[in-house]
Motif scaffolding. Structure first.
Motif, short mmCIF file in Angstrom:
data_model
loop_
_atom_site.label_atom_id
_atom_site.label_comp_id
_atom_site.label_asym_id
_atom_site.label_seq_id
_atom_site.Cartn_x
_atom_site.Cartn_y
_atom_site.Cartn_z
N VAL A 296 0.87 -1.17 0.00
CA VAL A 296 0.00 0.00 0.00
C VAL A 296 0.91 1.23 0.00
CG1 VAL A 296 -1.95 -1.09 1.15
CG2 VAL A 296 -0.14 -0.04 2.52
N HIS A 297 0.34 2.36 -0.40
CA HIS A 297 1.18 3.57 -0.42
C HIS A 297 0.33 4.81 -0.27
CE1 HIS A 297 -0.06 3.75 -4.67
NE2 HIS A 297 0.19 5.05 -4.56
N VAL A 298 0.99 5.91 0.13
CA VAL A 298 0.39 7.24 0.14
C VAL A 298 1.39 8.20 -0.49
CG1 VAL A 298 -1.00 6.82 2.20
CG2 VAL A 298 1.27 7.80 2.44
N VAL A 299 0.86 9.24 -1.11
CA VAL A 299 1.70 10.27 -1.71
C VAL A 299 1.18 11.63 -1.26
CG1 VAL A 299 2.51 11.35 -3.83
CG2 VAL A 299 2.23 8.86 -3.73
N GLU A 300 2.05 12.43 -0.68
CA GLU A 300 1.74 13.81 -0.32
C GLU A 300 2.50 14.72 -1.29
OE1 GLU A 300 -0.25 15.10 2.06
OE2 GLU A 300 -0.93 13.07 2.63
N PRO A 301 1.79 15.43 -2.18
CA PRO A 301 2.48 16.27 -3.16
C PRO A 301 3.36 17.34 -2.52
CG PRO A 301 0.18 15.98 -3.77
CD PRO A 301 0.33 15.44 -2.38
N ARG A 302 2.92 17.88 -1.38
CA ARG A 302 3.69 18.89 -0.68
C ARG A 302 3.72 18.55 0.81
NH1 ARG A 302 7.10 22.14 -2.92
NH2 ARG A 302 6.70 23.72 -1.32
N ILE A 303 4.92 18.45 1.39
CA ILE A 303 5.06 18.18 2.81
C ILE A 303 4.61 19.40 3.60
CG2 ILE A 303 6.73 17.78 4.67
CD1 ILE A 303 8.43 16.28 2.61
N ARG A 304 3.78 19.16 4.62
CA ARG A 304 3.39 20.19 5.56
C ARG A 304 3.77 19.73 6.97
NH1 ARG A 304 -2.86 20.74 4.06
NH2 ARG A 304 -2.57 18.46 4.01
N PRO A 305 4.01 20.66 7.88
CA PRO A 305 4.35 20.25 9.25
C PRO A 305 3.27 19.34 9.83
CG PRO A 305 4.81 22.58 8.95
CD PRO A 305 4.09 22.13 7.71
N GLY A 306 3.69 18.27 10.45
CA GLY A 306 2.76 17.31 11.02
C GLY A 306 3.22 15.89 10.79
N VAL A 307 2.26 14.98 10.76
CA VAL A 307 2.55 13.55 10.67
C VAL A 307 1.75 12.92 9.55
CG1 VAL A 307 2.30 11.34 11.88
CG2 VAL A 307 3.18 13.32 13.11
N VAL A 308 2.39 12.03 8.79
CA VAL A 308 1.73 11.21 7.77
C VAL A 308 2.08 9.76 8.08
CG1 VAL A 308 1.54 10.66 5.32
CG2 VAL A 308 1.93 13.03 6.04
N GLY A 309 1.09 8.88 8.01
CA GLY A 309 1.40 7.49 8.32
C GLY A 309 0.41 6.51 7.73
N ILE A 310 0.75 5.23 7.85
CA ILE A 310 -0.10 4.12 7.44
C ILE A 310 -0.20 3.16 8.63
CG2 ILE A 310 -0.35 2.12 5.90
CD1 ILE A 310 1.12 3.67 3.75
N ALA A 311 -1.41 2.73 8.94
CA ALA A 311 -1.64 1.78 10.03
C ALA A 311 -2.37 0.57 9.47
CB ALA A 311 -2.44 2.42 11.16
N TRP A 312 -2.25 -0.57 10.16
CA TRP A 312 -2.88 -1.79 9.68
C TRP A 312 -3.27 -2.68 10.86
CZ3 TRP A 312 2.07 -0.16 8.60
CH2 TRP A 312 3.12 -0.84 9.24
N ASP A 313 -4.18 -3.61 10.60
CA ASP A 313 -4.65 -4.57 11.61
C ASP A 313 -4.32 -5.97 11.15
OD1 ASP A 313 -5.93 -2.67 13.36
OD2 ASP A 313 -7.50 -2.46 11.84
N TRP A 314 -3.91 -6.79 12.12
CA TRP A 314 -3.59 -8.19 11.86
C TRP A 314 -4.77 -9.09 12.22
CZ3 TRP A 314 0.50 -8.49 9.00
CH2 TRP A 314 1.60 -7.65 9.18
N GLN A 315 -4.86 -10.23 11.55
CA GLN A 315 -5.84 -11.25 11.91
C GLN A 315 -5.47 -11.81 13.26
OE1 GLN A 315 -8.35 -12.43 9.52
NE2 GLN A 315 -9.27 -13.25 11.39
#
Length: 316
Positions: A296-315
């Motif tokens: 999976v992926h995310v793209v932020e065209p312009r970085i802004r102060p703060g946090v960007v992330g990906i989270a997931w759940d396991w079976q």
């Protein structure tokens, strides 16, 4: 005149009560009032400590309208403890203890306390290496690929940076990696992949923070651009559940990809953002795990102060 080497005895009365019970803004306001310092003088003392904070920000902090959150702001809080002759960690502790609590039944993210501690650790390790807080580099592009292994662990991450120097003489970059709880930074490995070589490496076991010099082999001039890649092999902790990246200043494009081992696929993934480590998470968007690449992926065209992330759940 206040001197950096002076420390007052433990405060009493209203200040003592505020330092013990908080919240942070009440303790800060009481400490400034106890010393009889106008905010302009507080700002002056901070500048003598090498920390730049506006009078408006100081006013917001003591009113509770805003919280110190960025690394530079947290350095200011530590300096304020010295300037206002307070016990070490007294204000930092109140910041950590007043962190928001997650809603009932929801998984807690890394706490504000841990982020405060990690920031302080990075500052200490950077100082040990003699590297300035200002890297002298502006990010034009930052692409990361995180690999989750068959044991659900954060096995490795690879980073590709495109930067521009904003001052002369920049000769390297300080890479920072923070493993998941229970990790062993001593057993991690930093690999220089392109246009750099690995220099000195320092780590802190308790916080899981590792910092490494990446040396360019040349000195950049202001305006020069540079590309480099490196990787950190981790695999020392238990199951990972998220990966996030915090930014202090605006910049160029940021892309994050998380790739899962075929033997350990999550049941669901989502992206998230935060305006600051202490703010509630927002910007949630489900991310399907695509086959055959299992990523999976995310793209932020312009970085802004703060946090960007990906989270997931396991079976379970």
């Amino acid at each position: 005149m206040l001197h950096a080497t002076q420390h007052a005895d433990l405060p009493s009365g209203e200040l003592d009560s505020a330092l013990r019970g908080g919240p942070f803004h009440v303790a800060l306001r009481a400490a400034i009032a106890a010393r009889g310092l106008p905010l302009q003088r507080v700002q002056h003392h901070l500048s003598r400590h090498g920390v730049k904070v506006g009078v408006t920000s100081l006013s917001y902090w003591q009113q509770g309208a805003r919280r110190p959150q960025r690394p530079e702001s947290l350095r200011a809080v530590r300096a304020l403890e010295e300037i206002l002759q307070l016990p070490d960690e007294s204000l930092i502790r109140l910041l950590a203890e007043s962190e928001p609590h997650p809603a009932s039944g929801r998984r807690a993210a890394r706490s504000y306390r841990s982020l405060v501690e990690a920031s302080a650790v990075v500052d200490r390790l950077r100082a040990e290496l003699g590297r300035p807080a200002d890297s002298g580099l502006h990010t034009l592009g930052h692409h990361e690929c995180v690999r989750i292994g068959a044991r659900r662990e954060l096995a490795a991450r690879e980073a590709h940076h495109i930067v521009r120097a904003h001052r002369d003489g920049v000769d390297g970059f300080l890479a920072v990696h923070r493993g998941d709880p229970g990790c062993a930074p001593r057993d991690m490995r930093v690999r220089a992949l392109e246009n750099c070589r690995t220099g000195r490496v320092r780590f802190d076991h308790d916080s899981g923070v590792l910092v490494a010099e990446l040396l360019f082999g040349t000195r950049l001039r202001a305006g020069d651009t540079f590309l480099f890649r490196y990787a950190v092999e981790d695999g020392t902790a238990r199951a990972a559940r998220e990966y996030l990246r915090g930014f202090d200043v605006p910049g160029g494009q940021y892309a994050l990809q998380v790739r899962f081992d075929a033997a350990a696929l999550p049941v669901r993934c989502h992206r998230f953002t935060q305006h600051s480590p202490a703010a509630p998470r927002g910007g949630r968007q489900e991310l399907p795990v695509t086959a055959p690449h299992h990523c999976v992926h995310v793209v932020e065209p312009r970085i802004r102060p703060g946090v960007v992330g990906i989270a997931w759940d396991w079976q379970r």
